[in-house]
Design a protein around this motif. Structure first.
Motif, PDB file in Angstrom:
ATOM      1  N   ARG A 344      38.413  52.286  37.697  1.00 22.04           N
ATOM      2  CA  ARG A 344      39.489  52.373  36.712  1.00 22.04           C
ATOM      3  C   ARG A 344      40.512  51.267  36.920  1.00 22.04           C
ATOM      4  NH1 ARG A 344      43.774  57.375  36.293  1.00 22.04           N
ATOM      5  NH2 ARG A 344      44.169  56.660  38.416  1.00 22.04           N
ATOM      6  N   GLY A 345      40.851  50.996  38.176  1.00 25.27           N
ATOM      7  CA  GLY A 345      41.818  49.941  38.469  1.00 25.27           C
ATOM      8  C   GLY A 345      41.346  48.587  37.993  1.00 25.27           C
ATOM      9  N   ARG A 346      40.054  48.282  38.199  1.00 20.80           N
ATOM     10  CA  ARG A 346      39.512  46.983  37.760  1.00 20.80           C
ATOM     11  C   ARG A 346      39.595  46.834  36.245  1.00 20.80           C
ATOM     12  NH1 ARG A 346      35.887  47.817  41.927  1.00 20.80           N
ATOM     13  NH2 ARG A 346      34.444  48.967  40.624  1.00 20.80           N
ATOM     14  N   ILE A 347      39.214  47.883  35.536  1.00 15.95           N
ATOM     15  CA  ILE A 347      39.221  47.818  34.065  1.00 15.95           C
ATOM     16  C   ILE A 347      40.641  47.576  33.553  1.00 15.95           C
ATOM     17  CG2 ILE A 347      38.845  49.142  31.950  1.00 15.95           C
ATOM     18  CD1 ILE A 347      36.510  50.537  33.456  1.00 15.95           C
ATOM     19  N   ILE A 348      41.588  48.348  34.062  1.00 13.80           N
ATOM     20  CA  ILE A 348      42.977  48.206  33.615  1.00 13.80           C
ATOM     21  C   ILE A 348      43.512  46.817  33.968  1.00 13.80           C
ATOM     22  CG2 ILE A 348      45.345  48.992  34.039  1.00 13.80           C
ATOM     23  CD1 ILE A 348      44.207  51.836  34.331  1.00 13.80           C
ATOM     24  N   LEU A 349      43.265  46.379  35.189  1.00 12.99           N
ATOM     25  CA  LEU A 349      43.819  45.101  35.629  1.00 12.99           C
ATOM     26  C   LEU A 349      43.187  43.930  34.881  1.00 12.99           C
ATOM     27  CD1 LEU A 349      45.931  44.011  37.531  1.00 12.99           C
ATOM     28  CD2 LEU A 349      44.206  43.907  39.338  1.00 12.99           C
ATOM     29  N   ALA A 350      41.885  44.015  34.582  1.00 10.64           N
ATOM     30  CA  ALA A 350      41.242  42.951  33.799  1.00 10.64           C
ATOM     31  C   ALA A 350      41.832  42.878  32.401  1.00 10.64           C
ATOM     32  CB  ALA A 350      39.736  43.188  33.734  1.00 10.64           C
ATOM     33  N   MET A 351      42.096  44.035  31.776  1.00 13.82           N
ATOM     34  CA  MET A 351      42.710  44.057  30.452  1.00 13.82           C
ATOM     35  C   MET A 351      44.096  43.418  30.489  1.00 13.82           C
ATOM     36  SD  MET A 351      41.536  47.934  29.377  1.00 13.82           S
ATOM     37  CE  MET A 351      42.540  48.027  27.889  1.00 13.82           C
ATOM     38  N   LEU A 352      44.879  43.782  31.490  1.00 12.95           N
ATOM     39  CA  LEU A 352      46.244  43.264  31.567  1.00 12.95           C
ATOM     40  C   LEU A 352      46.273  41.781  31.916  1.00 12.95           C
ATOM     41  CD1 LEU A 352      47.879  46.338  33.320  1.00 12.95           C
ATOM     42  CD2 LEU A 352      48.289  45.570  30.972  1.00 12.95           C
ATOM     43  N   THR A 353      45.297  41.324  32.700  1.00 15.14           N
ATOM     44  CA  THR A 353      45.202  39.895  32.989  1.00 15.14           C
ATOM     45  C   THR A 353      44.906  39.109  31.724  1.00 15.14           C
ATOM     46  OG1 THR A 353      44.357  40.407  35.188  1.00 15.14           O
ATOM     47  CG2 THR A 353      44.045  38.161  34.419  1.00 15.14           C
ATOM     48  N   ALA A 354      44.004  39.640  30.893  1.00 11.50           N
ATOM     49  CA  ALA A 354      43.703  38.977  29.626  1.00 11.50           C
ATOM     50  C   ALA A 354      44.934  38.962  28.718  1.00 11.50           C
ATOM     51  CB  ALA A 354      42.541  39.678  28.940  1.00 11.50           C
ATOM     52  N   CYS A 468      52.193  44.840  40.249  1.00 14.63           N
ATOM     53  CA  CYS A 468      52.484  46.195  39.772  1.00 14.63           C
ATOM     54  C   CYS A 468      51.264  46.784  39.067  1.00 14.63           C
ATOM     55  CB  CYS A 468      53.692  46.164  38.842  1.00 14.63           C
ATOM     56  SG  CYS A 468      54.125  47.763  38.138  1.00 14.63           S
ATOM     57  N   ALA A 469      50.622  45.989  38.223  1.00 15.41           N
ATOM     58  CA  ALA A 469      49.473  46.473  37.462  1.00 15.41           C
ATOM     59  C   ALA A 469      48.311  46.865  38.365  1.00 15.41           C
ATOM     60  CB  ALA A 469      49.026  45.397  36.471  1.00 15.41           C
ATOM     61  N   SER A 470      48.194  46.216  39.525  1.00 17.73           N
ATOM     62  CA  SER A 470      47.083  46.532  40.428  1.00 17.73           C
ATOM     63  C   SER A 470      47.211  47.936  41.015  1.00 17.73           C
ATOM     64  CB  SER A 470      47.008  45.496  41.560  1.00 17.73           C
ATOM     65  OG  SER A 470      48.086  45.626  42.461  1.00 17.73           O
TER      66      SER A 470
END
Length: 609
Positions: A344-354, A468-470
């Motif tokens: 879940r963390g990877r998915i959220i962080l990848a979205m926010l990085t984009a 923070c997002a991580s």
């Protein structure tokens, strides 16, 4: 690989004795976070007819606005390389691997029991053998399966008397323990100094171990300050004469020292190297290959989710000024946490990085100062009411950012919803800082010093947001106190931000001179000290290295009571910066990392029956 390197790096011998352990791919104590809640993946249910209709509608809208915005949409053509991946991962999984996923997991669980027995038996082995086991498991990215066993071993190893051991063993002991937050003294290296001010290390293996260990230094460790230039100079002299895996190890370390490397990016190389080693343990090797394939299938599934989200985000030519970097964003964030239970963390962080990349392109390459001001106010008010004067593509981006935040909120449990307020504060501050830089560019302003520059750029670089997002997708270990801490820009996050700011400026300076761009830290250093660009670059690099000492100091600071799992996210973010900005801006020049993506996320290992 050179036999002495392999003996120090990969020596694991089969041992008797097996104990009962948890499943190979389950969390140790924490419950698995639910990813799907309130049906957040709405885009997965869209049929192709609706998607085709949406594409046509967006294409027609883009054509209607072509006369107004075409010049801006094409002004930076050729600056950004297009991503080669497109929707490759939308539904991709390797058939050979996915067809036997259950069997692979069952085999891995059985092997895990046996490898746990090897680690337990290592308590009766020599110190070099015990260090080698842990180092090998970490290089093969198997350590997350044996956290308790490794912690128990390290607790014993830290008390070892290393006064009679050789330099290679002492260097590995020092490096491993510091990587696990044991602040062992650098005085262990004093007895290896010679009378001429050098070190008693004649072979490249010992020099390499000493070089890597020294990069876990903190401020005031004079001997490690001496180690790095000495060992670097010696290794550079030896490098042309080395062969095989040792040559590769030295070359890689000179580019990015081992403690700063992103382990998951190197995993498949080390598995292949381990297979050729004379001391290879077949059970460890097979577990490493099975684990790699199992994780790869999970990564492919996560990438299909993120790719679908991005395809709906970009929708054909609606956002043509944006670097399409969703796969690269995912690879980047995979370096922050590769372990399966952080899905879940990877998915959220990848979205926010984009999203950060999208905002960067809006403020950096597309929006006019007036439009950027309007866009900033819309984000701050968290609605689209004031967006009527924006181009259609910026309105669309605004809506999709707000929608994406809602999607992320739906991925959180009810008791975790408070985390969204921190994320909203982060993006509001991010656009305010981007807007300040737009004004600085408009005025042609160059900050008078590095210190003045970093007052804005330390935050605008995006890493406080990412730090923070991580935490957002992590489980109960990320409490509100942890979010208060990470949002206060603590010293570790400051150091991370400085490192990215300086790395980015070092690698992007020439490219950014091709278009109007806000002043970099290199410009400010030249202005402050009246020096050439070459001198400015050298000193910016030194400042970057000093910031790494800050990262190490905060990592080893036991007064920092926040959970190790959270601090490690920030440490790993810093490591990924070194990879993405190694020699040039690899995130922008994404073809540089296509082989890493293909090897890690596409190609599985062949598993013997």
């Amino acid at each position: 690989m050179h036999s002495s390197v392999m003996a120090a790096t990969f020596s694991i011998r089969p041992q008797e004795g097996v104990s009962s352990r948890r499943s190979c791919h389950s969390t140790a104590a924490a419950p698995q976070p639910r990813i799907i809640r309130c049906n957040p993946w709405r885009w997965q249910q869209h049929d192709e007819r609706r998607r085709h209709s949406c594409r046509l509608q967006c294409r027609q809208q883009a054509q209607q606005n072509e006369s107004e915005s075409d010049n801006r949409l094409t002004q930076n053509t050729g600056i950004f390389q297009p991503s080669i991946w497109g929707d490759f991962f939308l539904g991709y999984s390797n058939p050979a691997a996915s067809s036997s996923q259950k069997q692979m997991a069952e085999r891995a669980d059985k092997l895990k029991e046996e490898v746990a027995g090897i680690i337990a038996s290592s308590n009766f082995s020599t110190l070099p053998e015990r260090l080698s086991i842990i180092d090998t498991l970490e290089r093969l990215c198997l350590d997350h399966l044996f956290e308790h066993e490794i912690d128990a071993a390290l607790h014993q190893i830290v008390a070892a008397d290393v006064r009679d051991y050789d330099l290679g063993t002492v260097a590995l002991w020092f490096c491993l323990l510091r990587k696990h937050r044991y602040k062992v003294s650098s005085d262990v290296f004093l007895r290896f100094k010679d009378e001429e001010g050098g070190f008693l290390a004649d072979n490249p293996t010992d020099l390499l171990g000493l070089f890597n260990a020294a990069h876990m230094m903190t401020h005031g460790e004079t001997i490690l300050d001496e180690v790095i230039p000495y060992t670097r100079r010696r290794l550079e002299m030896m490098s042309p004469y080395l062969e095989g895996s040792l040559a590769r190890e030295v070359k890689s370390a000179l580019e990015i020292p081992h403690p700063r490397r992103v382990r998951i990016y190197d995993m498949k190389y080390y598995i292949s190297a381990y297979e050729k080693d004379a001391t290879v343990n077949d059970k460890v090797l097979l577990l490493a290959k099975l684990n790699s394939n199992i994780m790869q299938l999970q990564y492919q599934h996560e990438l299909s989710i993120v790719t679908r989200w991005w395809e709906d985000f970009q929708v054909e030519s609606r956002l043509p000024f944006v670097r399409d970097r969703v796969v690269e964003s995912y690879l980047w964030m995979l370096g922050v946490y590769f372990e399966p239970h952080y899905s879940r963390g990877r998915i959220i962080l990848a979205m926010l990085t984009a999203i950060i990349g999208l905002l960067d392109d809006i403020y950096d390459s597309y929006g006019t100062p007036k439009e950027c001001e309007i866009f900033t106010k819309c984000i701050e008010s968290w609605d689209t009411d004031g967006a009527h004067d924006l181009p259609e593509c910026m309105k669309f981006a605004l809506r999709k950012i707000l929608d994406s935040y809602e999607t992320i909120a739906n991925m959180l449990h009810e008791e975790e919803k408070y985390r969204m307020s921190f994320l909203r504060q982060c993006i509001e501050e991010q656009v305010r800082l981007f807007n300040i830089e737009v004004k600085m560019l408009q005025e042609g302003y160059i900050p008078n010093s590095i210190e003045e520059h970093l007052k804005v750029s330390l935050r605008s670089v995006g890493t406080p947001f990412l730090a923070c997002a991580s935490f957002v997708g992590m489980n109960y270990i990320a409490t509100k106190d942890c979010f208060d801490w990470v949002s206060s820009l603590p010293k570790m996050v400051q150091a991370l931000s400085i490192i990215l700011r300086l790395l980015d400026d070092l690698q992007s300076y020439e490219r950014e001179q091709l278009i109007p761009h806000v002043a970099s830290t290199i410009d400010s250093y030249m202005k402050e000290h009246n020096v050439s660009i070459e001198v400015a670059r050298e000193n910016i690099y030194i400042l970057k290295e000093e910031s790494w000492k800050d990262v190490n100091s905060e990592w080893l600071n036991l007064d920092n009571a926040y959970p190790k799992q959270l601090l490690e996210r920030i440490f790993n973010l810093t490591r990924t910066m070194e990879f993405m900005y190694n020699q040039e801006d690899n995130f922008t020049n994404c073809h540089n990392i296509k082989d890493t993506i293909h090897m890690l996320l596409v190609e599985p290992f062949t598993i013997p029956n």
